[in-house]
Write an enzyme that holds these catalytic residues in place. Structure first.
Site, PDB file in Angstrom:
ATOM      1  N   LEU A  65       3.629  -9.241 -12.760  1.00  0.00           N
ATOM      2  CA  LEU A  65       4.219  -9.387 -14.098  1.00  0.00           C
ATOM      3  C   LEU A  65       5.639  -8.823 -14.130  1.00  0.00           C
ATOM      4  CD1 LEU A  65       0.933  -8.239 -15.830  1.00  0.00           C
ATOM      5  CD2 LEU A  65       1.889 -10.555 -15.924  1.00  0.00           C
ATOM      6  N   THR A  96       6.986  -4.878 -10.088  1.00  0.00           N
ATOM      7  CA  THR A  96       7.876  -3.714  -9.948  1.00  0.00           C
ATOM      8  C   THR A  96       8.032  -3.087 -11.325  1.00  0.00           C
ATOM      9  OG1 THR A  96       9.129  -4.819  -8.213  1.00  0.00           O
ATOM     10  CG2 THR A  96      10.183  -2.941  -9.287  1.00  0.00           C
ATOM     11  N   LYS A 171       9.656   1.356  -3.956  1.00  0.00           N
ATOM     12  CA  LYS A 171      10.275   0.086  -4.354  1.00  0.00           C
ATOM     13  C   LYS A 171      11.594   0.320  -5.102  1.00  0.00           C
ATOM     14  CE  LYS A 171      10.721  -4.249  -5.453  1.00  0.00           C
ATOM     15  NZ  LYS A 171      11.205  -5.219  -4.495  1.00  0.00           N
TER      16      LYS A 171
END
Ligand code: NAD
Length: 297
Positions: A65, A96, A171
């Site tokens: 998403l 993320t 990330k």
């Protein structure tokens, strides 16, 4: 083989879900965008009419998403995944998002007895389609062990970064580096062109010299040298510029709370903010080359 509910079939999710189908799993596909569901049905998915229809009795739930608020909503709202999933389901969020949202969802999921991991990805749309993503995973060892075989169907590397939220931390740091690299690659290309160099020739040199990076060799911001790059399709995403801006905003927030100085990350955030504001909203993040060249101000 598992029954997998796949929620979020956008640029990345569509390719990832297709690879789960190829691996032999039954994929129940759901997205708010009905066209995205229909597209995946053509690739062999079972279309789901709503979240309940996708998640009920699934062995695994994968979400891909846009941002933290979507993930919190899909998992935590009334009628969300934590209410609908069967007790031994494995829950994997590949979006993320901010570390706080990831930890909030992880805490509630583990309190409800689920194995949950945050597993954001690196690699872009081509890697999502090719099954060559890199997953950086946060969560308990036992949850990682359950999620790893599923993630392996979609990636070339699945690496545990630590406990809940650690995948998102890795990330955010990776994508701050990517934003900085992309701007540097665009600046170098713009200067090379102004100095009369041929883009393919400069690419051939820099890609085999110390200027080499993923932004250059997988996502070259000038058309030609890398045929799969969005620069060859008028900068249609790919990885949309607002998504890069989201990641740089996450880096800024995180660096402030960690007390770490990130002057290049801050500069990259300022540049992407202006690019998105001045016409880059629907473009790939490599389109920032046009803003840097003064073609959009
Ligand atoms: P996207 O906007 O193309 O896809 C997101 C999808 O989620 C859309 O189809 C949207 O309709 C759907 N969606 C939103 N809310 C929903 C809900 N409540 N229920 C069901 N579906 C819902 O985004 P993307 O490019 O696929 O990126 C997804 C995530 O992956 C983001 O967090 C992004 O930062 C990350 N990411 C993207 C790339 C890339 O190259 N595009 C690379 C690495 C990571």
């Amino acid at each position: 083989m598992a029954v997998i509910a796949f929620i979020g079939l956008g640029n990345m999710g569509s390719g990832m879900a297709a690879n789960l189908i190829k691996a032999g799993h039954t994929v129940r596909a759901f997205d708010l965008n009905k066209d995205a569901v229909a597209l995946l049905e053509q690739k062999g998915a079972t279309p789901a009419t709503d979240l309940r229809n996708a998640v009920t009795d699934a062995d695994v739930v994968v979400t891909m998403l846009p941002a933290g608020q979507h993930v919190r909503g899909v998992y935590l709202d009334d009628g969300g995944v934590l209410e609908l999933a069967k007790p031994d389901a494995i829950l994997i969020d590949c979006s993320t998002i901010d570390v706080d949202s990831a930890r909030a969802v992880a805490d509630k999921a583990s309190a409800a007895g689920f194995a949950f991991v945050d597993a954001p990805v690196s690699g872009g749309v081509a890697a999502a389609e090719g099954g060559t993503l890199t997953f950086m995973v946060g969560g308990p060892e036992e949850a990682f062990a359950k999620a790893e075989p599923i993630l392996s169907n979609m990636g070339k590397a699945v690496i545990r970064a630590g406990d809940a939220g650690a995948g998102q931390a890795a990330k955010i740091c990776n994508n701050m580096l990517l934003g900085i690299h992309m701007i540097g690659t665009c600046e170098a290309m713009n200067l090379a062109l102004k100095l009369g160099l041929d883009p393919q020739n400069f690419y051939d040199i820099a890609s085999q010299a110390s200027g080499q990076s993923w932004s250059l060799t997988s996502y070259c911001p000038v058309p030609g040298p890398v045929p799969a790059a969005p620069s060859n399709r008028d900068y249609v995403p790919g990885f949309a510029a607002p998504m890069m801006l989201k990641d740089l905003n996450l880096a800024m927030q995180t660096s402030k709370s960690a007390g770490v100085n990130i002057p290049m990350g801050e500069k990259a955030q300022t540049i992407y903010d202006a690019f998105v504001d001045q016409g880059g909203e629907a473009m790939d993040f490599s389109g920032v080359i046009k803003w840097l060249a003064g073609e959009m101000k």
